[in-house]
Scaffold this motif. Structure first.
Motif, mmCIF file in Angstrom:
data_model
loop_
_atom_site.group_PDB
_atom_site.id
_atom_site.type_symbol
_atom_site.label_atom_id
_atom_site.label_comp_id
_atom_site.label_asym_id
_atom_site.label_seq_id
_atom_site.Cartn_x
_atom_site.Cartn_y
_atom_site.Cartn_z
ATOM 1 N N ALA A 24 -14.641 9.466 46.462
ATOM 2 C CA ALA A 24 -14.047 9.083 46.757
ATOM 3 C C ALA A 24 -14.166 7.389 46.154
ATOM 4 O O ALA A 24 -15.001 6.799 46.711
ATOM 5 C CB ALA A 24 -12.843 8.416 47.533
ATOM 6 N N TYR A 25 -13.645 6.383 45.167
ATOM 7 C CA TYR A 25 -14.334 4.538 44.885
ATOM 8 C C TYR A 25 -13.427 4.281 45.068
ATOM 9 O O TYR A 25 -11.758 4.652 45.567
ATOM 10 C CB TYR A 25 -14.633 5.446 43.273
ATOM 11 C CG TYR A 25 -14.195 6.110 42.242
ATOM 12 C CD1 TYR A 25 -13.654 6.993 42.021
ATOM 13 C CD2 TYR A 25 -13.552 4.308 41.407
ATOM 14 C CE1 TYR A 25 -13.366 7.037 40.697
ATOM 15 C CE2 TYR A 25 -13.017 4.822 40.736
ATOM 16 C CZ TYR A 25 -12.607 6.196 40.011
ATOM 17 O OH TYR A 25 -11.864 6.634 39.520
ATOM 18 N N GLU A 26 -13.371 2.649 44.999
ATOM 19 C CA GLU A 26 -12.505 1.840 45.151
ATOM 20 C C GLU A 26 -12.817 1.179 44.118
ATOM 21 O O GLU A 26 -11.800 0.734 44.069
ATOM 22 C CB GLU A 26 -13.068 0.739 46.301
ATOM 23 C CG GLU A 26 -12.639 1.852 47.684
ATOM 24 C CD GLU A 26 -13.422 0.949 48.957
ATOM 25 O OE1 GLU A 26 -13.490 2.142 50.089
ATOM 26 O OE2 GLU A 26 -13.958 0.069 48.535
ATOM 27 N N ASN A 27 -13.259 0.485 43.376
ATOM 28 C CA ASN A 27 -13.753 -0.618 42.519
ATOM 29 C C ASN A 27 -13.551 0.469 40.949
ATOM 30 O O ASN A 27 -13.500 1.254 40.433
ATOM 31 C CB ASN A 27 -14.644 -0.810 42.764
ATOM 32 C CG ASN A 27 -15.561 -2.067 41.005
ATOM 33 O OD1 ASN A 27 -14.746 -2.665 40.607
ATOM 34 N ND2 ASN A 27 -16.263 -2.734 41.597
ATOM 35 N N THR A 28 -12.118 -0.284 40.763
ATOM 36 C CA THR A 28 -11.095 0.500 39.288
ATOM 37 C C THR A 28 -12.076 0.398 37.843
ATOM 38 O O THR A 28 -12.224 0.502 37.205
ATOM 39 C CB THR A 28 -10.139 0.709 38.543
ATOM 40 O OG1 THR A 28 -9.931 -1.187 39.155
ATOM 41 C CG2 THR A 28 -9.221 0.217 40.046
ATOM 42 N N ALA A 29 -13.589 -1.151 38.442
ATOM 43 C CA ALA A 29 -14.921 -1.131 37.120
ATOM 44 C C ALA A 29 -14.854 0.119 36.962
ATOM 45 O O ALA A 29 -16.072 0.140 35.979
ATOM 46 C CB ALA A 29 -14.403 -2.687 37.670
ATOM 47 N N ALA A 91 -22.161 8.861 42.617
ATOM 48 C CA ALA A 91 -22.716 7.514 42.475
ATOM 49 C C ALA A 91 -22.130 6.784 41.156
ATOM 50 O O ALA A 91 -21.071 7.289 40.704
ATOM 51 C CB ALA A 91 -23.649 6.757 42.271
ATOM 52 N N ALA A 92 -22.085 5.429 41.359
ATOM 53 C CA ALA A 92 -20.760 5.089 40.267
ATOM 54 C C ALA A 92 -21.158 4.035 39.467
ATOM 55 O O ALA A 92 -22.417 3.261 40.461
ATOM 56 C CB ALA A 92 -19.111 4.873 41.070
ATOM 57 N N SER A 93 -21.066 3.904 39.027
ATOM 58 C CA SER A 93 -21.398 2.162 38.222
ATOM 59 C C SER A 93 -20.421 2.013 37.052
ATOM 60 O O SER A 93 -19.926 2.215 36.581
ATOM 61 C CB SER A 93 -22.443 2.327 37.442
ATOM 62 O OG SER A 93 -23.285 2.835 37.005
ATOM 63 N N ILE A 94 -20.737 1.218 36.926
ATOM 64 C CA ILE A 94 -19.898 0.301 34.883
ATOM 65 C C ILE A 94 -20.905 0.460 34.114
ATOM 66 O O ILE A 94 -21.865 0.782 34.152
ATOM 67 C CB ILE A 94 -20.039 -1.123 35.528
ATOM 68 C CG1 ILE A 94 -18.996 -1.787 36.847
ATOM 69 C CG2 ILE A 94 -19.483 -2.040 34.449
ATOM 70 C CD1 ILE A 94 -18.815 -2.884 37.342
ATOM 71 N N GLN A 95 -20.271 0.914 32.777
ATOM 72 C CA GLN A 95 -21.420 1.775 31.889
ATOM 73 C C GLN A 95 -21.977 0.070 31.511
ATOM 74 O O GLN A 95 -21.759 -0.899 31.181
ATOM 75 C CB GLN A 95 -19.994 1.589 30.138
ATOM 76 C CG GLN A 95 -20.371 2.370 29.572
ATOM 77 C CD GLN A 95 -19.290 2.942 28.564
ATOM 78 O OE1 GLN A 95 -18.550 2.834 28.630
ATOM 79 N NE2 GLN A 95 -20.130 3.640 27.690
ATOM 80 N N GLY A 96 -23.095 0.500 30.725
ATOM 81 C CA GLY A 96 -24.336 -0.458 30.569
ATOM 82 C C GLY A 96 -25.207 -0.836 31.738
ATOM 83 O O GLY A 96 -26.109 -1.913 31.743
ATOM 84 N N GLY A 97 -24.238 -0.259 32.936
ATOM 85 C CA GLY A 97 -25.343 -1.056 34.242
ATOM 86 C C GLY A 97 -25.536 -0.177 35.022
ATOM 87 O O GLY A 97 -25.125 -0.261 36.019
ATOM 88 N N SER A 98 -25.818 1.027 34.598
ATOM 89 C CA SER A 98 -26.214 1.751 35.883
ATOM 90 C C SER A 98 -27.503 1.766 36.378
ATOM 91 O O SER A 98 -27.531 2.363 37.266
ATOM 92 C CB SER A 98 -25.832 3.144 34.637
ATOM 93 O OG SER A 98 -27.488 3.779 33.295
ATOM 94 N N GLU A 99 -28.237 0.841 36.146
ATOM 95 C CA GLU A 99 -29.505 0.423 36.658
ATOM 96 C C GLU A 99 -28.531 0.277 38.221
ATOM 97 O O GLU A 99 -29.806 -0.367 39.270
ATOM 98 C CB GLU A 99 -30.433 -0.498 36.371
ATOM 99 C CG GLU A 99 -29.897 -1.635 36.025
ATOM 100 C CD GLU A 99 -28.809 -2.073 34.944
ATOM 101 O OE1 GLU A 99 -28.666 -0.976 34.276
ATOM 102 O OE2 GLU A 99 -28.146 -2.900 34.440
ATOM 103 N N LYS A 100 -27.673 -0.241 38.033
ATOM 104 C CA LYS A 100 -27.384 -1.052 39.569
ATOM 105 C C LYS A 100 -25.987 0.087 40.180
ATOM 106 O O LYS A 100 -25.289 -0.102 40.153
ATOM 107 C CB LYS A 100 -26.025 -1.672 38.955
ATOM 108 C CG LYS A 100 -27.503 -3.293 38.892
ATOM 109 C CD LYS A 100 -26.074 -4.566 38.399
ATOM 110 C CE LYS A 100 -25.660 -4.287 37.008
ATOM 111 N NZ LYS A 100 -25.082 -5.302 36.431
ATOM 112 N N LEU A 101 -26.665 1.607 40.591
ATOM 113 C CA LEU A 101 -26.125 2.283 40.931
ATOM 114 C C LEU A 101 -25.339 2.052 42.369
ATOM 115 O O LEU A 101 -26.064 1.530 43.049
ATOM 116 C CB LEU A 101 -26.528 3.688 40.949
ATOM 117 C CG LEU A 101 -26.702 4.844 39.510
ATOM 118 C CD1 LEU A 101 -27.473 5.465 39.353
ATOM 119 C CD2 LEU A 101 -25.159 5.166 38.738
ATOM 120 N N VAL A 102 -23.974 2.527 42.844
ATOM 121 C CA VAL A 102 -23.440 2.200 44.176
ATOM 122 C C VAL A 102 -23.583 3.900 44.174
ATOM 123 O O VAL A 102 -22.699 4.720 43.990
ATOM 124 C CB VAL A 102 -22.070 2.072 44.559
ATOM 125 C CG1 VAL A 102 -22.131 2.108 45.393
ATOM 126 C CG2 VAL A 102 -22.281 0.150 43.570
#
Lengths: 113, 112
Positions: A24-29, A91-102
């Motif tokens: 489950a994730y929290e950030n809708t971005a 994991a999750a990230s913002i598209q184009g920023g997957s070097e910053k995976l959470v």
């Protein structure tokens, strides 16, 4: 604040079973949701990934189900094999920023023969 | 291609010592990242780079420095090691065209 919550922490199934790991994730971005598989002593390797514009993606025996309204996604492993025994991370990230995976905290899967 | 390589594989340091973890990739990837993995914590982003000369902080940057002078290399420096930095460190890279990150084999660091 943990942005991606993963459960269960560990999972044991018999060969042929269908383990399910939930996140489950929290950030809708977030709009890129990969699953990584890690064997002991190795680095994580991408298993399968999904974007929120689809509700399901299948690659071989691995399926991601995605529920955008609930902000949840899950990994299903069909016909599990002992060789699938590993730790799985969502994991999750913002598209184009997957070097910053959470990452989630991981699920250790054991598939017994 | 060797992919993402990391050296050393194992390292033991004493508190206060400094060292550099090396990471190199031969895939001409623009983006590189450093993560640490602790038991029950998943992987957490330390620093990342979107190209030579450009770096930024991740979730847990304190105690670590990075620089990116070439596309291929992205070293991680511990200036004064602390026991809290005992962890397994992974370097990863990706191309701008795809989201998939490729991870190295990791460096297991113990700080006594």
């Amino acid at each position: 604040q943990q942005q991606v919550k993963q459960s269960p922490q560990s999972l044991i199934v018999q060969k042929g079973g269908i383990p399910i790991i939930n996140c489950a994730y929290e950030n809708t971005a977030f709009d890129y949701f990969p699953w990584y598989q890690q064997f002991p002593g190795k680095g994580p390797a991408l298993l399968i990934a999904i974007r929120p514009d689809v509700s399901e993606k299948k690659e071989g025996r691995f399926t991601i189900s995605f529920n955008k309204s609930a902000k949840q996604f899950s990994l299903h492993i069909m016909d599990s094999q002992p060789g699938d025994s590993a730790t799985y991370f969502c994991a999750a990230s913002i598209q184009g920023g997957s070097e910053k995976l959470v990452f989630g905290k991981g699920t250790k899967l054991t598939v017994n023969p | 291609n060797a992919g993402v390589t990391q050296t050393p594989k194992f390292q033991v340091l004493k508190t206060g010592q400094s060292m550099t973890l090396q990471c190199a990739q031969d895939m001409n990837h623009e983006y590189m990242s450093w993560y640490r993995q602790d038991p029950g914590m998943g992987l957490r982003l330390i620093h990342y780079s979107v190209g030579a000369g450009i770096t930024d902080q991740g979730e847990v940057p304190n105690g670590y420095n990075v620089s990116r002078s070439t596309t291929e290399d992205f070293p991680l420096r511990l200036l004064s090691a602390a026991p809290s930095q005992t962890s397994v460190y992974f370097c990863a890279s990706r191309t701008s065209a795809y989201n998939e990150q490729f991870f190295g084999p990791g460096t297991r660091l113990t700080v006594l």
